[in-house]
Design an enzyme around this catalytic site. Structure first.
Site, PDB file in Angstrom:
ATOM      1  N   ASP A   1      30.375  32.959  33.337  1.00 44.27           N
ATOM      2  CA  ASP A   1      31.201  33.220  34.513  1.00 44.27           C
ATOM      3  C   ASP A   1      32.553  32.505  34.392  1.00 44.27           C
ATOM      4  O   ASP A   1      32.819  31.809  33.403  1.00 44.27           O
ATOM      5  CB  ASP A   1      30.424  32.776  35.772  1.00 44.27           C
ATOM      6  CG  ASP A   1      30.668  33.696  36.951  1.00 44.27           C
ATOM      7  OD1 ASP A   1      31.768  34.289  37.040  1.00 44.27           O
ATOM      8  OD2 ASP A   1      29.772  33.808  37.804  1.00 44.27           O
TER       9      ASP A   1
ATOM     10  N   ASP B   1      32.909  41.212  42.151  1.00 48.49           N
ATOM     11  CA  ASP B   1      31.495  41.470  42.432  1.00 48.49           C
ATOM     12  C   ASP B   1      31.301  42.743  43.252  1.00 48.49           C
ATOM     13  O   ASP B   1      32.078  43.035  44.157  1.00 48.49           O
ATOM     14  CB  ASP B   1      30.895  40.288  43.184  1.00 48.49           C
ATOM     15  CG  ASP B   1      30.887  39.020  42.338  1.00 48.49           C
ATOM     16  OD1 ASP B   1      31.466  39.035  41.228  1.00 48.49           O
ATOM     17  OD2 ASP B   1      30.313  38.025  42.780  1.00 48.49           O
TER      18      ASP B   1
END
Ligand code: GLA
Length: 578
Positions: A333, A394
């Site tokens: 990430d 997202d």
């Protein structure tokens, strides 16, 4: 592009409170046929001590010959070159080690150690390897057998063979003037063993914990979902990875910098859960951040903020650790990287290098999932270093309900067709198919969009409680075959009339297209696929995939009525069909 950090800030500001779920993505290898590798190196010859007063040999040993190449559908591990003669006596030259010949694409040989053995390097995917030199003979005394390097299997093709490392028998006649003859030729290495992974040929398929559990994960949660992947039939349909997302680690390390684990939550540490997943015939995925502090520090979801929950400063150490624990997939990430202003391409290249080093050491390849949300155009550089790269923010945020607008926006952001090839995929994020609030039509459209895009398929719903209807969407074999098609082409838009869109994915074989009729307008409308737009001739056969119905032979075009925000998924094959 909007900034994920801002989105998340907005989210945490507004939605601290009840735990719900988020989403993550990553993938899994589908097919085998993954890698090829070199063989193990040959055994060295035995040593023979030369004469007491030996003054060196006269000639080196013959070269070792490589073992026969083999073709291995699942790749091989590399050969083990032997080092050459370690300790030639006076005048004797040290034998050269055998070199690993063609390993797999991702393989790299270890450094051979003693006796001047050279490093075997991983070769290119494909056929059996050529070999290489054996050792030159040590004169008076044969060299000791060296230790070989390990070459890791690579992409595809036949397993290569390791070269013979030759060790040398010493001079036979070591007399006052030394040995006469050099060492014997080494024998060729045996064919490489099957490799553990390589790049998958199809987009990774699996499940990830983020959507439904956010950071509230532990051994029991992951075990339950892994069990359900098997019992629900998802494993049988091709889903393979069980990916642990953010929340497994709170940023703690020991004095040597090794990650430490809360064994109350993860009895036996992370290796135990990886072992459990493997025991089900599945593969295991794990998660970290490219920066110092991970998303769990900046945007806590169900746990206290976790400083230090990133791998920056520990890339080699952490990725080796993941590999040693047994993880086959790692998602990296970008919360810390983004906050610190790190250059994405540089950081992810360093991580890719660390993963390669870990694989060379353990023999376990890892799918590398780049998750920097499309920042810095990863489609321009990530294909060279990873299996998949996120192209957007997202698809759902912690506490939100599934939203078709986000599904469509993420699909649009992932349209980088030229970046995609077998083993390398644009990643529009994990699936929200089956999450509370989506209808059958929405689940089907979402699944069809990811299928036609050739995107990784990482389910995010709770597998232990999904309905038969949701399972039917996730496991439809014709839809999965479109997604996993060997060409790995991304479907592209071939026409658009006021939001009435036609997407076409070129499939392997002759004249085959998966076609999606997508209605983004506000009313039901007729959408027409013109066969010329698909690059096909005038006569085709058409099949409605979700309806599992052959619609027969059509000429020039096919039109269907499609409700607003809905879609029709077709298989179109040139000719009149069977
Ligand atoms: C980012 C990623 C998500 C998920 C969360 C975890 O937002 O994009 O997929 O991994 O972090 O905090």
């Amino acid at each position: 592009m909007a900034d994920c950090r801002q989105e998340k800030t907005h989210l945490t500001t507004l939605r601290i409170g009840g735990l719900v779920a988020l989403m993550v993505a990553t993938g899994l290898a589908c097919s085998s046929g993954t890698s090829s590798g070199g063989g193990t190196g040959g055994k060295g010859g035995s040593s023979t001590t030369g004469g007491a007063t030996a003054a060196g040999g006269t000639s080196g040993g013959a070269s070792g010959s490589g073992g026969a190449g083999t073709t291995s559908a699942t790749g091989g591990s590399g050969g083990t070159p032997n080092s050459g003669g370690a300790s030639a006596r006076t005048g004797g030259t040290t034998g050269l080690g055998g070199t690993i010949s063609n390993g797999g694409a991702t393989g790299s040989g270890d450094a051979a150690t003693d006796g001047g053995g050279s490093v075997g390097s991983g070769g290119i995917a494909g056929s059996g390897g050529t070999t290489v030199s054996g050792g030159a003979g040590g004169a008076s005394k044969g060299g000791a057998t060296g230790t070989g390097g390990v070459s890791v299997g690579g992409t595809s093709g036949g397993g290569a063979t390791g070269s013979g490392g030759s060790t040398l028998a010493g001079g036979k006649d070591g007399g006052p003037s030394g040995g006469n003859s050099g060492g014997l030729a080494g024998t060729g290495g045996a064919a490489g063993a099957a490799g553990t992974t390589g790049n998958p040929s199809g987009p990774p398929m699996g499940w990830a914990s983020w959507n439904s559990f956010a950071a509230k994960i532990n051994y029991t949660v992951i075990k339950g979902q892994a069990d359900a992947m098997v019992s629900s039939g998802l494993k049988a349909a091709g889903y393979q990875y069980v990916n642990i997302d953010e929340g497994w680690w709170q940023g703690t390390r020991d004095s040597a910098g090794n990650i430490t684990i809360d064994t109350a939550e993860w009895p036996g540490g992370m290796q135990a859960i990886a072992d459990y997943i493997h025991g089900l015939g599945l593969k295991a995925g794990i998660y970290t951040d490219a920066g110092k502090d991970g998303c769990g520090y900046y945007y806590p979801t169900g746990r206290p903020a976790a400083p230090g929950s990133g791998s920056e400063g520990h890339y080699d150490q952490d990725f080796l650790q993941f590999s040693k624990w047994g993880f086959d997939f790692v998602k990296v990430d970008w919360c810390g990287g983004s906050k610190e202003g790190v250059v994405a391409k540089t950081a992810y290249q360093a991580i890719s290098d660390s993963i390669k080093k870990a694989t060379a050491q353990t023999g376990r390849a890892m799918v590398f999932s780049v998750c920097n949300w499309g920042d810095a155009n990863p489609w321009d550089w990530a294909p060279a270093m990873s299996t998949m790269w996120r192209t957007s923010q997202d698809i759902i945020y912690y506490g939100d309900a599934p939203d078709m607008k986000r599904v469509l926006a993420n699909f649009d952001s992932a349209q980088h067709a030229t970046a995609q090839s077998p083993g390398h995929y644009n990643d529009p994020d994990m699936l929200i198919v089956g999450m509370s609030g989506f209808s059958l039509a929405q689940n089907r459209t979402h699944m069809a969009l990811w299928a036609i895009s050739g995107a990784p398929l990482l389910a995010g719903n709770k597998l232990d409680s999904m309905s038969a209807e949701v399972k039917g969407v996730l496991t439809n074999s014709e839809v999965l075959a479109i997604n996993q098609d060997a060409l790995a082409k991304q479907g592209t838009k071939v026409s658009d009339s006021g939001g009435l869109q036609v997407y076409s994915k070129v499939l392997s074989g002759t004249g085959r297209r998966a076609v999606l009729l997508l209605n983004r307008s506000t009313a039901t409308a007729t959408i027409t696929a013109r066969f010329a737009d698909l690059g096909l001739g005038a006569t085709v056969s058409v099949r409605d995939i979700w309806a599992a119905t052959d619609l027969g032979s059509k000429t020039t075009s096919y039109a269907a009525s499609v409700p607003s925000n809905d879609s029709v998924l077709l298989m179109i094959t040139e000719g009149t069909g069977p």
